[in-house]
Design an enzyme around this catalytic site. Structure first.
Site, short mmCIF file in Angstrom:
data_model
loop_
_atom_site.label_atom_id
_atom_site.label_comp_id
_atom_site.label_asym_id
_atom_site.label_seq_id
_atom_site.Cartn_x
_atom_site.Cartn_y
_atom_site.Cartn_z
N GLU A 1 -9.04 1.70 -3.94
CA GLU A 1 -7.83 0.98 -4.35
C GLU A 1 -8.05 -0.52 -4.22
O GLU A 1 -7.71 -1.29 -5.09
CB GLU A 1 -6.62 1.43 -3.51
CG GLU A 1 -5.32 0.78 -3.99
CD GLU A 1 -4.06 1.30 -3.29
OE1 GLU A 1 -4.07 2.40 -2.73
OE2 GLU A 1 -3.05 0.57 -3.34
N ARG B 1 4.26 1.74 5.16
CA ARG B 1 4.44 3.18 4.90
C ARG B 1 4.46 3.97 6.22
O ARG B 1 5.16 4.98 6.32
CB ARG B 1 3.39 3.73 3.93
CG ARG B 1 3.80 5.08 3.36
CD ARG B 1 2.84 5.59 2.29
NE ARG B 1 3.20 5.18 0.94
CZ ARG B 1 4.12 5.76 0.18
NH1 ARG B 1 4.82 6.77 0.63
NH2 ARG B 1 4.36 5.32 -1.04
N ARG C 1 -5.48 8.36 1.22
CA ARG C 1 -4.53 9.45 0.96
C ARG C 1 -3.51 9.62 2.09
O ARG C 1 -3.86 10.10 3.17
CB ARG C 1 -5.33 10.73 0.76
CG ARG C 1 -4.64 11.80 -0.04
CD ARG C 1 -5.63 12.94 -0.28
NE ARG C 1 -5.19 13.81 -1.37
CZ ARG C 1 -5.92 14.81 -1.86
NH1 ARG C 1 -7.10 15.07 -1.38
NH2 ARG C 1 -5.46 15.55 -2.86
N THR D 1 5.65 1.45 -2.13
CA THR D 1 6.71 0.87 -1.30
C THR D 1 7.02 -0.56 -1.76
O THR D 1 8.10 -1.06 -1.51
CB THR D 1 6.31 0.89 0.19
OG1 THR D 1 5.15 0.08 0.36
CG2 THR D 1 6.03 2.30 0.65
N GLU E 1 -0.83 13.02 -2.54
CA GLU E 1 -0.93 12.77 -1.11
C GLU E 1 -0.19 13.76 -0.19
O GLU E 1 -0.71 14.12 0.86
CB GLU E 1 -0.44 11.35 -0.79
CG GLU E 1 -1.30 10.30 -1.43
CD GLU E 1 -0.68 8.92 -1.28
OE1 GLU E 1 0.29 8.63 -1.98
OE2 GLU E 1 -1.15 8.16 -0.44
#
Ligand code: LUZ
Ligand code: MOS
Length: 753
Positions: free
Chosen positions: A226, A304, A336, A434, A706
């Site tokens: 990512e 998160r 993940r 988020t 996930e």
């Protein structure tokens, strides 16, 4: 529908980055990385390496024409170290040579001398020294401080959870070559083409439109690509820019493991308060996240963790604080679950501790506190279409959990040196980035004159089957056979400003964009069909490759309709844009409605421990999972099964080891153990919950990437409960629970770090 990539994968014909045919004059790069975790670079001597036959050039930060800066959320990460290094594995220089082998050999001839500085590897020590990546953050609802006095029982404790290596099958890499007029083509093994494009442009001091990023597919990513694919793309771009030659860099497994960040380890303190009838009234937690040397995605990951602090439970007074600690480890990154697992493991540990102290099964406490319809998540979102209770009840019924527990209790009475344990793991996971702004994407759809279709999206195929799902969406929207649809590579010139394919949102976001584009084209085609048939557009339907008018099939087939539309000069291309409605979040207050919806599920896991040797087996994993109305049960079940096993590995065998100097010891496949085919539980069942699905999920089919990973957390508690049956004093929460820790746990109150 079968995964459209299956055939290519099993015949070896699928093209990954390393399979892209190289151009003439391609050069190869190798990265020299720091060998100390914290130090000043006193000298860097490249003369001998430069003389090595076949070496073309060696680059350091001095060669960067733009900014030596690739930090995504916070600009705190250099591409190449300047005068100081802050982790082992930090890129210092790159060698470019005629072959991969030469580049790697010449790299050994570079001489760097460091003045070593103190390395901090422990997050609590870092916090004590004030070494934080960003200011601490707190989310709260009510105030636990005011509630402890109302609690009949209060327990506190400490929880350790380790990191995890992504171990994607395809290592990181990039292949880059110059185009005309100073432009650059960059192939990258990234989940985030736009992140790569932006970083390359910044490092080279050019505009984003000068940089074209293309991704065919990845051989796994799990979050590891990512943010951390960016480095390699920037390095090959730098070399290619200066040399005006194609430059390729594909990391060896060893280089990849040594130089890339992993899941964040956490060390946390909790306090949990319960009423006489076992309602959790208050919960307070402080997380010390081991962020590594630079921010990378740590701010988003911390957030998160805060969001998933109460997992599947409603707790009226909750307060969670996270310290994102700056240590001299590799920059830890997305993996993940993205901070969710660490938060959930902590609350599950708190419940397990309370259960042990009170002499009740953890499931009794879990069940009494499950989130109900119209409860509020402690970050302000109202819980709607809550399926956690349904999955819990269905699991008890379908998997005969009470009977299973009784069999285990009987087994434990009869067997002195083999013990079994059972644990339930409810999971509630929020779907959406988020960061609200990231919940957007685009698609580009072309209908060619022969009726075939090309679809481009911002989604990256990484084995999760998103391309197959895009074919399904387009086929349904256009009323044609899937065989007519081709999914193009993900390319920044076709779909711009993409969000990473992450947060389990790939199919939802990109699918909606494909739907939007197809709908517009269908409207235009319906008008053409209406004119042919002398009816109104609303009476036309396109399905089964055929035009229907007023519910009756006409003689006009799809390809004839397309040809007619083209001859009438009707536009047969369209872009679609989608941004998730409803969601918002106030980061200051820590309140809002950040998620489009939640995914729910309940797993039951059983473990068997050999109490003489400390070896164990996860025997059964049975899950009721909320897929919504799955659009592709084969792909979705595969995702769920793979995720669970990855979660079990995380909890039981995957152990990252660093020495005191911050060097990663578990840097190869011989020192880092992941689950293999023999780790597969004898029973692995993933049953879908019967539900109508959610309207914000693509075709009502919920995100699946996930959430199922977190069922794996239950493996810790299943093994723990088996150990408990042998040694009731075992009382530590320190994942992963490796065979060594199991053995020590069986014979003492050990396991404490
Ligand atoms: N990546 C990200 C993620 O940038 N934001 C998120 O919220 C997220 N969540 C899960 C996985 N990756
Ligand atoms: Mo992610 S952890 O890249 O969805």
């Amino acid at each position: 529908m079968k995964n459209i990539d299956s055939k290519g994968h099993v015949t070896g014909k699928s093209i990954y980055l390393d399979d892209i045919p190289v151009r003439q004059d391609t050069l190869y790069a190798a990265v020299l990385d720091a060998t100390v975790a914290h130090g000043k670079i006193r000298s860097l001597k490249v003369t001998e390496a430069e003389k090595y036959p076949g070496v073309v050039r060696i680059f350091t930060f001095k060669d960067i024409p733009g900014e030596n800066q690739i930090g995504g959320i916070i600009p705190d990460e250099t591409l190449l170290a300047e005068d100081e290094v802050t982790f082992q594995g930090e890129p210092v220089a790159i060698v470019v040579a005629e072959s991969d082998f030469i580049a790697r050999e010449a790299r050994k001839k570079i001489k760097v001398s460091y003045e070593e500085l103190e390395a901090v590897t422990d997050p609590r020590k870092a916090a004590d020294k004030g070494l934080l990546l960003m200011p601490p953050r707190t989310f709260a609802m009510g105030d636990p401080e005011k509630r402890w006095k109302d609690c009949r029982y209060v327990f506190d404790g400490k929880v350790e959870i380790g990191g995890q290596e992504h171990l994607y099958i395809e290592t990181q890499g990039s292949y880059c070559f110059p185009l005309e007029n100073g432009n650059l083509m960059v192939y990258s093994s990234t989940q985030s083409p736009t992140v790569v494009q932006r970083a390359v442009a910044k490092v080279l001091g050019v505009a984003m439109h000068n940089v074209q990023v293309d991704v065919t597919r990845l051989g796994g990513a799990f979050g590891g690509k990512e943010d951390q694919a960016t480095v390699w793309a920037c390095l090959t771009s730098l070399a290619s820019y200066h040399l005006q030659k194609p430059v390729k860099l594909v990391l060896s497994r060893h280089d990849d493991m040594r130089m890339t960040g992993k899941r964040h380890p956490y060390s946390s303190d909790f306090k949990i308060g319960l009423s006489e009838d076992l309602k959790i009234l208050a919960y307070e937690v402080t997380y010390y996240q081991n962020g590594g040397a630079v921010n990378d995605l740590s701010p988003a990951i911390s957030e998160r963790t805060l969001f998933h602090t109460t997992n599947s439970y409603f707790i009226p007074d909750t307060k969670a604080t996270i310290y994102s600690c700056k240590t001299n480890l590799l920059p830890n990154t997305a993996f993940r679950g993205f901070g969710g697992p660490q938060g959930m493991f902590t609350i599950e540990s708190a419940i397990a501790k309370a259960a042990t102290e009170l002499g009740v099964p953890a499931s009794t406490i879990q069940e009494k506190n499950l989130l109900k319809e119209n409860d509020y998540f402690y970050y302000g979102q109202k819980a709607e279409q809550v399926n956690i209770g349904k999955t819990w009840k269905t699991a008890f019924r379908e998997f005969k959990i009470l009977q299973k527990q009784k069999e285990i209790d009987d087994f434990n009475l009869k067997n002195r040196f083999v013990k079994k344990g059972l644990a339930l793991m409810p999971v509630t996971f929020g779907i959406s980035f988020t960061n609200t702004m990231m919940n957007q994407t685009r698609a580009l759809v072309h209908i060619y004159t022969d009726g075939s279709v090309g679809v481009s999206t911002g989604a990256i195929e990484m084995g999760q089957g998103v391309n197959t799902k895009m074919v399904q969406v387009a086929a349904l929207a256009l009323g044609i056979a899937p065989e007519r649809i081709k999914i193009e590579s993900t390319n920044t010139t076709r779909v711009a400003n993409t969000s990473p394919t992450a947060a389990s949102t790939g199919a939802d976001l990109n699918g909606q964009a494909v739907l939007a584009a197809c709908k517009v084209i269908v409207q235009r085609l319906k008008k053409v069909a209406a004119d042919i048939n002398g009816v109104k557009s609303v009476e036309i339907e396109l399905r089964n490759e055929q035009v229907f008018a007023g519910g009756k099939v006409t003689k006009v087939r799809w390809e004839q309709l397309v040809a007619e539309a083209c001859s009438q000069r009707v536009k047969l291309s369209e872009t679609g844009h989608y941004s998730t409605p409803i969601i918002y979040f106030d980061k200051e207050k820590g309140k809002g409605h950040p998620f489009a919806y939640h995914v729910y599920g309940t797993a039951v896991l059983t473990a068997k421990v050999d109490c003489l040797r400390g070896i164990y087996e996860i025997e059964e994993v049975q899950i009721i999972h909320d897929f919504g109305k799955s659009m592709n049960p084969v792909i979705d079940t595969g995702q769920a099964e793979g995720a669970v096993l990855q979660g079990i590995g995380y909890m039981t065998m995957e152990e990252l080891a660093y020495d005191k100097s911050g060097r990663l010891l578990s840097n190869s496949l011989s020192t880092y153990k992941v689950p293999d085919i023999y780790s597969l539980p004898k029973v692995m069942v993933v049953k879908p919950l019967k539900t109508a699905g959610h309207k914000l999920a693509i075709l009502k089919s919920k995100a699946v990437g996930e959430p199922p990973l977190m069922y794996g957390l239950g493996a810790y508690f299943a093994v723990r409960n088996a150990i408990h049956a042998f040694n009731p004093d075992f009382d530590t929460f320190d994942a992963p629970l490796t065979p060594e820790k199991v053995l020590m746990g069986l014979y003492g109150k050990t396991g404490e770090k």
